[in-house]
Design an enzyme around this catalytic site. Structure first.
Site, PDB file in Angstrom:
ATOM      1  N   GLU A 162      11.627 -39.824 -51.610  1.00 19.72           N
ATOM      2  CA  GLU A 162      12.925 -39.420 -52.148  1.00 19.72           C
ATOM      3  C   GLU A 162      12.729 -38.141 -52.966  1.00 19.72           C
ATOM      4  O   GLU A 162      11.711 -37.967 -53.617  1.00 19.72           O
ATOM      5  CB  GLU A 162      13.500 -40.521 -53.045  1.00 19.72           C
ATOM      6  CG  GLU A 162      13.831 -41.805 -52.306  1.00 19.72           C
ATOM      7  CD  GLU A 162      14.919 -41.629 -51.266  1.00 19.72           C
ATOM      8  OE1 GLU A 162      15.852 -40.835 -51.483  1.00 19.72           O
ATOM      9  OE2 GLU A 162      14.844 -42.294 -50.225  1.00 19.72           O
ATOM     10  N   GLY A 163      13.694 -37.261 -52.929  1.00 19.46           N
ATOM     11  CA  GLY A 163      13.608 -36.030 -53.703  1.00 19.46           C
ATOM     12  C   GLY A 163      13.147 -34.838 -52.890  1.00 19.46           C
ATOM     13  O   GLY A 163      13.117 -33.723 -53.397  1.00 19.46           O
ATOM     14  N   CYS A 164      12.763 -35.062 -51.651  1.00 17.32           N
ATOM     15  CA  CYS A 164      12.401 -33.951 -50.771  1.00 17.32           C
ATOM     16  C   CYS A 164      13.655 -33.471 -50.054  1.00 17.32           C
ATOM     17  O   CYS A 164      14.488 -34.274 -49.643  1.00 17.32           O
ATOM     18  CB  CYS A 164      11.360 -34.388 -49.743  1.00 17.32           C
ATOM     19  SG  CYS A 164       9.701 -34.486 -50.401  1.00 17.32           S
ATOM     20  N   GLU A 165      13.762 -32.169 -49.908  1.00 16.95           N
ATOM     21  CA  GLU A 165      14.898 -31.567 -49.226  1.00 16.95           C
ATOM     22  C   GLU A 165      14.952 -31.993 -47.763  1.00 16.95           C
ATOM     23  O   GLU A 165      16.002 -32.267 -47.205  1.00 16.95           O
ATOM     24  CB  GLU A 165      14.766 -30.043 -49.333  1.00 16.95           C
ATOM     25  CG  GLU A 165      15.974 -29.282 -48.919  1.00 16.95           C
ATOM     26  CD  GLU A 165      15.781 -27.801 -49.181  1.00 16.95           C
ATOM     27  OE1 GLU A 165      15.557 -27.062 -48.211  1.00 16.95           O
ATOM     28  OE2 GLU A 165      15.854 -27.392 -50.357  1.00 16.95           O
ATOM     29  N   SER A 166      13.796 -32.054 -47.141  1.00 12.05           N
ATOM     30  CA  SER A 166      13.726 -32.488 -45.745  1.00 12.05           C
ATOM     31  C   SER A 166      13.136 -33.895 -45.710  1.00 12.05           C
ATOM     32  O   SER A 166      12.574 -34.366 -46.685  1.00 12.05           O
ATOM     33  CB  SER A 166      12.879 -31.531 -44.917  1.00 12.05           C
ATOM     34  OG  SER A 166      11.852 -30.959 -45.654  1.00 12.05           O
TER      35      SER A 166
END
Length: 133
Positions: free
Chosen positions: A50-54
């Protein structure tokens, strides 16, 4: 077959030999191509970062006192950044992981000044998950 990884010193040398961001970016993409693909059955919500753009996935396994990491992403750049993290953390014990100064190392690479804030946040989300072990 075990993945053969360069040392953190070799990684730093590669970055310093390729001084321009364009060359470093290409280097990151090349490393991303070397990141082993994660099995599709492991790309599940519980392994998602969670928290990754992709979309990105991380599996942490411990054998005796040493940790191995299986990572994957849908984008080449994130895969390359994950490869950097593998070079840093793969096969290390908890104490080695805790004592590696990741911020200082990223400074030496010059990496953070070129990443977008969202990509840097995603990178540090993965680092945080690794350091929590």
């Amino acid at each position: 077959m075990a993945l053969s990884l360069p040392t953190t010193e070799q990684l730093l040398n590669d970055f310093q030999e390729n001084k321009s961001w364009d060359k470093q970016y290409k280097l990151i993409i090349q490393w991303g191509k070397k990141l082993p693909d994660m099995d599709s059955q492991d790309k599940i919500e519980t392994n998602r970062v969670e928290g990754c753009e992709s979309l990105a996935w991380l599996i942490i396994e411990k054998e005796e006192d040493f940790y191995t990491f299986n990572m994957d992403s849908e984008t080449r750049v994130v895969k390359g950044l994950m490869m950097i993290l593998l070079i840093i953390y793969q096969g290390k014990n908890a104490e080695q992981i805790r004592h590696f100064d990741i911020h200082h190392y990223f400074e030496k690479l010059g990496l953070l000044k070129h990443l977008s804030p969202s990509r840097a946040n995603g990178l540090f989300t993965i680092v945080q998950k690794i350091q929590e072990i």
